[in-house]
Design an enzyme around this catalytic site. Structure first.
Site, mmCIF file in Angstrom:
data_model
loop_
_atom_site.group_PDB
_atom_site.id
_atom_site.type_symbol
_atom_site.label_atom_id
_atom_site.label_comp_id
_atom_site.label_asym_id
_atom_site.label_seq_id
_atom_site.Cartn_x
_atom_site.Cartn_y
_atom_site.Cartn_z
ATOM 1 N N LYS A 93 -7.765 -0.298 2.703
ATOM 2 C CA LYS A 93 -8.145 -2.154 1.625
ATOM 3 C C LYS A 93 -8.096 -2.742 2.706
ATOM 4 O O LYS A 93 -7.596 -2.795 3.376
ATOM 5 C CB LYS A 93 -6.077 -1.955 1.469
ATOM 6 C CG LYS A 93 -5.944 -3.355 0.819
ATOM 7 C CD LYS A 93 -7.034 -3.121 -0.473
ATOM 8 C CE LYS A 93 -7.324 -5.016 -0.812
ATOM 9 N NZ LYS A 93 -6.140 -6.093 -0.641
ATOM 10 N N GLY A 111 -9.775 -9.241 0.509
ATOM 11 C CA GLY A 111 -11.420 -9.966 0.418
ATOM 12 C C GLY A 111 -11.856 -11.152 1.194
ATOM 13 O O GLY A 111 -12.883 -11.741 1.129
HETATM 14 N N1 LIG Z 1 4.930 -12.513 5.312
HETATM 15 C C1 LIG Z 1 4.295 -12.473 4.815
HETATM 16 N N2 LIG Z 1 3.500 -12.407 6.537
HETATM 17 C C2 LIG Z 1 1.900 -12.390 6.121
HETATM 18 N N3 LIG Z 1 1.717 -13.110 4.856
HETATM 19 C C3 LIG Z 1 2.624 -13.503 3.806
HETATM 20 C C4 LIG Z 1 3.462 -13.147 3.668
HETATM 21 N N4 LIG Z 1 4.064 -13.832 2.639
HETATM 22 C C5 LIG Z 1 2.770 -14.058 2.306
HETATM 23 N N5 LIG Z 1 1.930 -14.049 2.676
HETATM 24 C C6 LIG Z 1 0.617 -13.970 2.193
HETATM 25 O O1 LIG Z 1 -0.484 -12.771 1.408
HETATM 26 C C7 LIG Z 1 -1.626 -13.540 2.629
HETATM 27 C C8 LIG Z 1 -2.250 -12.084 2.156
HETATM 28 O O2 LIG Z 1 -2.556 -11.449 0.803
HETATM 29 P P1 LIG Z 1 -3.532 -11.751 -0.200
HETATM 30 O O3 LIG Z 1 -4.097 -11.814 -1.193
HETATM 31 O O4 LIG Z 1 -4.130 -13.491 0.013
HETATM 32 O O5 LIG Z 1 -5.337 -11.207 1.040
HETATM 33 P P2 LIG Z 1 -5.529 -10.056 1.057
HETATM 34 O O6 LIG Z 1 -4.579 -8.629 -0.190
HETATM 35 O O7 LIG Z 1 -5.733 -8.946 2.139
HETATM 36 O O8 LIG Z 1 -6.810 -9.791 0.533
HETATM 37 P P3 LIG Z 1 -7.617 -9.631 -1.490
HETATM 38 O O9 LIG Z 1 -6.126 -10.272 -2.510
HETATM 39 O O10 LIG Z 1 -8.751 -10.535 -1.945
HETATM 40 O O11 LIG Z 1 -8.122 -8.300 -1.426
HETATM 41 C C9 LIG Z 1 -1.377 -14.288 4.138
HETATM 42 O O12 LIG Z 1 -3.039 -14.540 4.097
HETATM 43 C C10 LIG Z 1 0.161 -14.461 3.627
HETATM 44 O O13 LIG Z 1 -1.178 -15.929 2.927
HETATM 45 MG MG LIG Z 2 -4.657 -9.615 -2.501
#
Ligand SMILES: Nc1ncnc2c1ncn2[C@@H]1O[C@H](COP(=O)(O)OP(=O)(O)OP(=O)(O)O)[C@@H](O)[C@H]1O
Ligand SMILES: [Mg+2]
Length: 256
Positions: free
Chosen positions: A7, A10
């Site tokens: 996965k 984005g």
């Molecule tokens: N304990 C944690 N550890 C790491 N990241 C965390 C935590 N809690 C919250 N986050 C947030 O979760 C984000 C990752 O999830 P996010 O949905 O933003 O990204 P993604 O799933 O990789 O991208 P997309 O949703 O576009 O597919 C991190 O950038 C951070 O801001």
């Molecule tokens: Mg996400």
């Protein structure tokens, strides 16, 4: 067939390093069959802003009205999917772009009785389509828009879509590549190994919030069917082939 479902978050797609693609190449050379499922959060948010549509999230899931669904489709099925396919093919990865709507790849229904609008959950994965592509050495690149039998489309969180695909194919590995080096603890350090109980505690203490919530929940949910589940940063493979980030384990079961 040893299947690796990746996965890709984005936020990483626009500035992806060569290393990401080289790691996929390495997996393929080692005989693994790779599938990429992608998100597109930042682009969707930018487009919503341009159209003056509010961004509303609940525990990491996007509230999806008719107009939000349209924007999500433009962002995911349109630009993001094709950009990623083109990048993959520059590294000779034989990528084919698909959405969950293609040949009912992700057959979906309303999530949580429609409380979040057109958010979907996966009812069925068309595994034979994916197996056909994998057997012929293609790399499916999937955007998580699902559809039902009467043609209604759904916005499926990409983390949940990846989990459903990995479970349906009994994948060997499910790997969430995101913009942190795994799940971070309250001191901001990456946690090496994590169990269900620890995840629960970190959500309760609000150390895990926002988009990390659906990610950890779907990671845990995949553990029964998928051998190895991890949340990792962009450079996801260590030199020894192990995952560079947080690995999910079922936890130690003590017998009396
Ligand atoms: N304990 C944690 N550890 C790491 N990241 C965390 C935590 N809690 C919250 N986050 C947030 O979760 C984000 C990752 O999830 P996010 O949905 O933003 O990204 P993604 O799933 O990789 O991208 P997309 O949703 O576009 O597919 C991190 O950038 C951070 O801001
Ligand atoms: Mg996400």
């Amino acid at each position: 067939m040893g299947i690796v479902v990746i996965k890709l978050g984005g936020s990483l797609i626009q500035g992806l390093s060569n290393t990401f693609f080289e790691h996929i190449n390495l997996l393929q050379r080692n005989g693994k069959k790779v599938i990429i499922v992608h998100g597109g959060g930042p682009l969707i948010n930018n487009l919503l802003l341009k159209f003056s549509i509010p961004v509303e999230m609940e525990d990491g899931l996007r509230k999806t009205s008719n107009e939000v669904l349209e924007v999500v489709e433009y962002a995911l099925n349109g630009k993001t999917n094709k950009d990623l396919v083109i990048m993959c093919n520059q590294f000779n990865l034989s990528a084919i772009g698909l959405s969950g709507c293609d040949n009912l790849l992700l057959e979906a229904s309303l999530y949580d009785k429609g409380k979040l609008g057109w958010v979907g959950e996966v009812e069925n994965v068309n595994t034979s389509l994916l197996e056909l592509l994998l057997t012929n050495d293609y790399l499916p690149v999937i955007s998580p828009i699902g559809v039902d039998k009467i043609g209604q489309k759904y916005n499926i969180n990409a983390d949940l879509a990846a989990k459903s695909i990995a479970k349906a194919l009994n994948a060997e590995v499910l790997c969430y590549v995101t913009n942190t080096n795994g799940v971070l603890n309250s001191e901001g350090k990456s946690i090496e190994k994590i169990t269900k109980d620890q995840v629960q505690a970190l959500i309760e203490s609000k150390t895990i919030t926002d988009g990390m919530i659906p990610k950890v929940q779907s990671a845990l949910d995949a553990l029964d069917e998928v051998q190895s589940v991890a949340i990792v940063g962009e450079n996801f493979l260590n030199e020894d082939g192990s995952m560079n980030g947080t690995v999910f384990t079922k936890g130690v079961v003590f017998s009396e």
